[in-house]
Design a protein around this motif. Structure first.
Motif, PDB file in Angstrom:
ATOM      1  N   VAL A   1       0.829  -1.203   0.000  1.00  0.00           N
ATOM      2  CA  VAL A   1       0.000   0.000   0.000  1.00  0.00           C
ATOM      3  C   VAL A   1       0.865   1.255   0.000  1.00  0.00           C
ATOM      4  O   VAL A   1       0.790   2.072  -0.909  1.00  0.00           O
ATOM      5  CB  VAL A   1      -0.962   0.003   1.215  1.00  0.00           C
ATOM      6  CG1 VAL A   1      -1.747   1.316   1.285  1.00  0.00           C
ATOM      7  CG2 VAL A   1      -1.917  -1.180   1.114  1.00  0.00           C
ATOM      8  N   THR A   2       1.741   1.411   1.020  1.00  0.00           N
ATOM      9  CA  THR A   2       2.605   2.584   1.082  1.00  0.00           C
ATOM     10  C   THR A   2       3.766   2.310   2.036  1.00  0.00           C
ATOM     11  O   THR A   2       3.713   1.370   2.843  1.00  0.00           O
ATOM     12  CB  THR A   2       1.823   3.835   1.546  1.00  0.00           C
ATOM     13  OG1 THR A   2       2.634   4.997   1.384  1.00  0.00           O
ATOM     14  CG2 THR A   2       1.401   3.722   3.008  1.00  0.00           C
ATOM     15  N   VAL A   3       4.816   3.133   1.965  1.00  0.00           N
ATOM     16  CA  VAL A   3       5.976   2.989   2.846  1.00  0.00           C
ATOM     17  C   VAL A   3       5.662   3.605   4.201  1.00  0.00           C
ATOM     18  O   VAL A   3       5.109   4.710   4.286  1.00  0.00           O
ATOM     19  CB  VAL A   3       7.219   3.674   2.233  1.00  0.00           C
ATOM     20  CG1 VAL A   3       8.393   3.649   3.217  1.00  0.00           C
ATOM     21  CG2 VAL A   3       7.611   2.981   0.933  1.00  0.00           C
ATOM     22  N   LEU A   4       6.004   2.887   5.267  1.00  0.00           N
ATOM     23  CA  LEU A   4       5.789   3.378   6.625  1.00  0.00           C
ATOM     24  C   LEU A   4       7.056   3.982   7.223  1.00  0.00           C
ATOM     25  O   LEU A   4       7.029   5.060   7.816  1.00  0.00           O
ATOM     26  CB  LEU A   4       5.284   2.245   7.518  1.00  0.00           C
ATOM     27  CG  LEU A   4       5.054   2.571   8.990  1.00  0.00           C
ATOM     28  CD1 LEU A   4       3.969   3.626   9.145  1.00  0.00           C
ATOM     29  CD2 LEU A   4       4.679   1.307   9.775  1.00  0.00           C
ATOM     30  N   SER A   5       8.201   3.301   7.067  1.00  0.00           N
ATOM     31  CA  SER A   5       9.435   3.786   7.708  1.00  0.00           C
ATOM     32  C   SER A   5      10.645   3.076   7.127  1.00  0.00           C
ATOM     33  O   SER A   5      10.519   2.097   6.383  1.00  0.00           O
ATOM     34  CB  SER A   5       9.381   3.530   9.221  1.00  0.00           C
ATOM     35  OG  SER A   5       9.383   2.139   9.479  1.00  0.00           O
ATOM     36  N   GLN A   6      11.814   3.571   7.492  1.00  0.00           N
ATOM     37  CA  GLN A   6      13.074   2.905   7.160  1.00  0.00           C
ATOM     38  C   GLN A   6      13.932   2.897   8.404  1.00  0.00           C
ATOM     39  O   GLN A   6      14.009   3.903   9.117  1.00  0.00           O
ATOM     40  CB  GLN A   6      13.798   3.625   6.023  1.00  0.00           C
ATOM     41  CG  GLN A   6      15.149   2.996   5.667  1.00  0.00           C
ATOM     42  CD  GLN A   6      15.757   3.582   4.416  1.00  0.00           C
ATOM     43  OE1 GLN A   6      15.165   3.554   3.350  1.00  0.00           O
ATOM     44  NE2 GLN A   6      16.948   4.138   4.547  1.00  0.00           N
ATOM     45  N   GLN A   7      14.612   1.779   8.695  1.00  0.00           N
ATOM     46  CA  GLN A   7      15.370   1.678   9.923  1.00  0.00           C
ATOM     47  C   GLN A   7      16.457   0.606   9.842  1.00  0.00           C
ATOM     48  O   GLN A   7      16.414  -0.267   8.986  1.00  0.00           O
ATOM     49  CB  GLN A   7      14.458   1.358  11.109  1.00  0.00           C
ATOM     50  CG  GLN A   7      13.641   0.086  10.957  1.00  0.00           C
ATOM     51  CD  GLN A   7      12.415   0.278  10.099  1.00  0.00           C
ATOM     52  OE1 GLN A   7      11.693   1.276  10.242  1.00  0.00           O
ATOM     53  NE2 GLN A   7      12.177  -0.647   9.198  1.00  0.00           N
ATOM     54  N   SER A   8      17.405   0.742  10.780  1.00  0.00           N
ATOM     55  CA  SER A   8      18.453  -0.263  10.948  1.00  0.00           C
ATOM     56  C   SER A   8      17.977  -1.300  11.948  1.00  0.00           C
ATOM     57  O   SER A   8      17.421  -0.967  13.001  1.00  0.00           O
ATOM     58  CB  SER A   8      19.727   0.409  11.470  1.00  0.00           C
ATOM     59  OG  SER A   8      20.684  -0.557  11.867  1.00  0.00           O
ATOM     60  N   LEU A   9      18.174  -2.579  11.606  1.00  0.00           N
ATOM     61  CA  LEU A   9      17.870  -3.668  12.530  1.00  0.00           C
ATOM     62  C   LEU A   9      19.178  -4.318  12.957  1.00  0.00           C
ATOM     63  O   LEU A   9      20.070  -4.553  12.127  1.00  0.00           O
ATOM     64  CB  LEU A   9      16.967  -4.711  11.872  1.00  0.00           C
ATOM     65  CG  LEU A   9      15.467  -4.406  11.841  1.00  0.00           C
ATOM     66  CD1 LEU A   9      15.162  -3.294  10.851  1.00  0.00           C
ATOM     67  CD2 LEU A   9      14.675  -5.652  11.469  1.00  0.00           C
ATOM     68  N   GLY A  10      19.295  -4.588  14.244  1.00  0.00           N
ATOM     69  CA  GLY A  10      20.548  -5.124  14.739  1.00  0.00           C
ATOM     70  C   GLY A  10      20.365  -6.076  15.906  1.00  0.00           C
ATOM     71  O   GLY A  10      19.272  -6.579  16.167  1.00  0.00           O
ATOM     72  N   ILE A  11      21.467  -6.314  16.606  1.00  0.00           N
ATOM     73  CA  ILE A  11      21.491  -7.135  17.820  1.00  0.00           C
ATOM     74  C   ILE A  11      21.435  -6.179  18.999  1.00  0.00           C
ATOM     75  O   ILE A  11      22.311  -5.310  19.144  1.00  0.00           O
ATOM     76  CB  ILE A  11      22.768  -7.982  17.889  1.00  0.00           C
ATOM     77  CG1 ILE A  11      22.898  -8.873  16.647  1.00  0.00           C
ATOM     78  CG2 ILE A  11      22.805  -8.815  19.157  1.00  0.00           C
ATOM     79  CD1 ILE A  11      24.284  -9.522  16.496  1.00  0.00           C
ATOM     80  N   ALA A  12      20.417  -6.309  19.841  1.00  0.00           N
ATOM     81  CA  ALA A  12      20.256  -5.443  21.005  1.00  0.00           C
ATOM     82  C   ALA A  12      20.602  -6.241  22.259  1.00  0.00           C
ATOM     83  O   ALA A  12      19.939  -7.231  22.577  1.00  0.00           O
ATOM     84  CB  ALA A  12      18.833  -4.919  21.082  1.00  0.00           C
ATOM     85  N   CYS A  13      21.653  -5.811  22.961  1.00  0.00           N
ATOM     86  CA  CYS A  13      22.131  -6.547  24.130  1.00  0.00           C
ATOM     87  C   CYS A  13      21.775  -5.828  25.423  1.00  0.00           C
ATOM     88  O   CYS A  13      21.702  -4.601  25.465  1.00  0.00           O
ATOM     89  CB  CYS A  13      23.646  -6.722  24.053  1.00  0.00           C
ATOM     90  SG  CYS A  13      24.194  -7.715  22.637  1.00  0.00           S
ATOM     91  N   GLN A  14      21.579  -6.607  26.468  1.00  0.00           N
ATOM     92  CA  GLN A  14      21.239  -6.062  27.781  1.00  0.00           C
ATOM     93  C   GLN A  14      22.226  -4.959  28.162  1.00  0.00           C
ATOM     94  O   GLN A  14      23.402  -5.028  27.855  1.00  0.00           O
ATOM     95  CB  GLN A  14      21.243  -7.194  28.817  1.00  0.00           C
ATOM     96  CG  GLN A  14      20.491  -6.886  30.097  1.00  0.00           C
ATOM     97  CD  GLN A  14      21.385  -6.328  31.190  1.00  0.00           C
ATOM     98  OE1 GLN A  14      22.612  -6.389  31.094  1.00  0.00           O
ATOM     99  NE2 GLN A  14      20.765  -5.792  32.221  1.00  0.00           N
ATOM    100  N   LYS A  15      21.736  -3.915  28.809  1.00  0.00           N
ATOM    101  CA  LYS A  15      22.508  -2.668  28.970  1.00  0.00           C
ATOM    102  C   LYS A  15      23.822  -2.836  29.727  1.00  0.00           C
ATOM    103  O   LYS A  15      24.720  -2.002  29.600  1.00  0.00           O
ATOM    104  CB  LYS A  15      21.650  -1.607  29.641  1.00  0.00           C
ATOM    105  CG  LYS A  15      21.178  -1.959  31.034  1.00  0.00           C
ATOM    106  CD  LYS A  15      20.291  -0.850  31.588  1.00  0.00           C
ATOM    107  CE  LYS A  15      19.809  -1.196  32.985  1.00  0.00           C
ATOM    108  NZ  LYS A  15      18.946  -0.108  33.533  1.00  0.00           N
ATOM    109  N   ASP A  16      23.977  -3.920  30.514  1.00  0.00           N
ATOM    110  CA  ASP A  16      25.227  -4.159  31.236  1.00  0.00           C
ATOM    111  C   ASP A  16      26.141  -5.144  30.502  1.00  0.00           C
ATOM    112  O   ASP A  16      27.114  -5.629  31.072  1.00  0.00           O
ATOM    113  CB  ASP A  16      24.928  -4.680  32.645  1.00  0.00           C
ATOM    114  CG  ASP A  16      24.190  -3.647  33.486  1.00  0.00           C
ATOM    115  OD1 ASP A  16      24.501  -2.451  33.372  1.00  0.00           O
ATOM    116  OD2 ASP A  16      23.277  -4.046  34.243  1.00  0.00           O
ATOM    117  N   PHE A  17      25.824  -5.435  29.252  1.00  0.00           N
ATOM    118  CA  PHE A  17      26.628  -6.362  28.456  1.00  0.00           C
ATOM    119  C   PHE A  17      28.066  -5.849  28.371  1.00  0.00           C
ATOM    120  O   PHE A  17      28.300  -4.647  28.186  1.00  0.00           O
ATOM    121  CB  PHE A  17      26.030  -6.468  27.063  1.00  0.00           C
ATOM    122  CG  PHE A  17      26.514  -7.643  26.259  1.00  0.00           C
ATOM    123  CD1 PHE A  17      25.937  -8.890  26.415  1.00  0.00           C
ATOM    124  CD2 PHE A  17      27.519  -7.498  25.321  1.00  0.00           C
ATOM    125  CE1 PHE A  17      26.351  -9.980  25.659  1.00  0.00           C
ATOM    126  CE2 PHE A  17      27.951  -8.570  24.565  1.00  0.00           C
ATOM    127  CZ  PHE A  17      27.372  -9.816  24.736  1.00  0.00           C
TER     128      PHE A  17
END
Length: 243
Positions: free
Chosen positions: A193-209
């Motif tokens: 239908v239409t474009v909603l967004s563009q973004q980077s997808l990655g590995i998100a690690c716990q904040k104390d990693f």
């Protein structure tokens, strides 16, 4: 002999107490979202999963990968030490919640409809009058709310939302443009239908990693991108980056 025993004992003490040994295992969580992450039998596979496997093999650190409903996968990485979730969209709201290794993918997110439905929307303004379905804790919920979509239906996971779309219980749903191509190839009755967004997808690690381990993972991912391995993985799973 006593001298040799003393040296051996000293070495063992150093290995146990003095060296910065990282005996911990990195625990990855992900969701059922083919072709990026899914199970083949009981084995986690997919374009994102394979990148994670190659990164961890390159740095020689033990790891596990568990496929869960997205809410559980995401929340475990928020709270559990040595845990990372993928593929996670890196947006403003999540930026400080995690430490990041990226990109596994630069993706556009589009709104799709069931083929043959009466939905007509050439842009986001026109799409706002429709009921849009997504799944709980997915980043697309944030995008929809940020873009002032007034009617949002939240399903338990991606498959539940897709089932609602096909049965016309929702009018639109957001999806990775790459995955939309895969759905079309598989014969699913869906239309862009239409474009909603563009973004980077990655590995998100716990904040104390651990920062040093995170840096090693990022270096390994950078190498996969630079030598063309990431692109070859995408092509293996039918993802064509030139679209």
């Amino acid at each position: 002999m006593r001298k040799q025993l003393f040296i051996l004992a000293t070495s063992l003490f150093s290995l146990t107490f003095l060296s910065p040994a990282r005996a911990e295992t990195v625990h990855f969580t992900t969701e059922e979202y083919p072709p990026f992450s899914y199970r083949d039998g009981k084995t986690p596979v997919g374009a994102s999963t394979e990148q994670v496997q190659k990164v961890m093999a390159a740095i020689g650190v033990d790891y596990t990968i568990t496929v869960l409903p997205w809410v559980r996968a995401y929340n475990q990485a928020l709270t559990d030490p040595m845990t990372c979730v993928f593929s996670t969209a890196h947006n403003e709201e999540r930026n400080t919640l995690f430490k990041w290794v990226q990109p596994l993918l630069i993706d556009r997110n589009i709104l799709i409809k069931h083929s043959g439905s009466k939905v007509e929307a050439a842009n986001l303004d026109e799409a706002r009058k429709y009921l849009v379905g997504t799944w709980r804790e997915d980043y697309t919920e944030t995008i929809l709310r940020r873009n002032n979509f007034p009617r949002i239906d939240l399903g338990s996971d991606f498959k539940a939302s897709l089932k609602k779309l096909i049965s016309d219980r929702i009018d639109l749903m957001p999806i990775s443009e790459f995955y939309f191509d895969k759905l079309k190839e598989e014969g699913n009755a869906v239309e862009k239908v239409t474009v909603l967004s563009q973004q980077s997808l990655g590995i998100a690690c716990q904040k104390d990693f651990p920062a040093d381990l995170l840096a090693r993972m990022q270096t390994a991912l950078n190498a996969l991108i630079a030598d063309g391995t990431q692109r070859q993985i995408f092509l293996k799973y039918g993802l064509h980056l030139d679209n």
